[in-house]
Design an enzyme around this catalytic site. Sequence first.
Site, short mmCIF file in Angstrom:
data_model
loop_
_atom_site.label_atom_id
_atom_site.label_comp_id
_atom_site.label_asym_id
_atom_site.label_seq_id
_atom_site.Cartn_x
_atom_site.Cartn_y
_atom_site.Cartn_z
N ASP A 254 -5.75 -2.32 11.61
CA ASP A 254 -4.52 -1.53 11.63
C ASP A 254 -4.16 -1.18 13.07
OD1 ASP A 254 -2.34 -0.13 10.69
OD2 ASP A 254 -3.48 0.98 9.19
N CYS B 200 0.81 -1.21 0.00
CA CYS B 200 0.00 0.00 0.00
C CYS B 200 0.85 1.27 0.00
CB CYS B 200 -0.93 -0.02 1.21
SG CYS B 200 -2.36 1.06 1.00
#
Length: 208
Positions: free
Chosen positions: A126, A7
């Site tokens: 996360d 990412c």
Amino acid sequence: MTRIKCCGMTRVEDALLAARLGADAIGVVLTARSKRRVALDQAASIVAAMPAFVTTVALFMDDDAELVRQVLRDVRPDLLQFHGGETDAWCQQFDRPFLKAVAMGEGAAALPALQAYPHARGLLLDGHGAGEAGGSGKTFDWSLIPEALAPRLILAGGLVPENVGMALRKARPWAVDVASGIESAPGIKDAARMAAFIEAVRAADGAL
């Protein structure tokens, strides 16, 4: 086999390298709240360069719906990913498969959010706190992850080549997501670390 998303791509060459190394997906960040934000034309160039069978993901965080629609028109990602306080219903309005990030930095207090997005294609866990941007490089307590949800989960937060194998052994997620752990600077990927990360995931898969 664990799926891998690299990412925070800001350069076409980094995204192409990720694909060649075996990444299943790449992410581009469009929210102004991120230091890895790219302009729409940059994002469109990265997405257009991806070969077949590499999924492209556009990331947002509490952004205006019109920005999301503009990205869908101009960038044409395969998936949307939302990192803020967006509700399940809000995320659904774009008629595009989406991932919803859950800020696990709050510990057990974050667990109810895992049930709040029944229409998400996947839940990205996360390590940052609520209201903070992703890509912080913070891990969280992997033992909090409910075993029954593991097939829907994408593990993120502080993953690096040195710890991703342990993370897979403990959490058994469907996929892993890495940004800062394969960078030399925010948004600039390090080829050796990217290769080492993907190799570490595959080695862990083989051991499991």
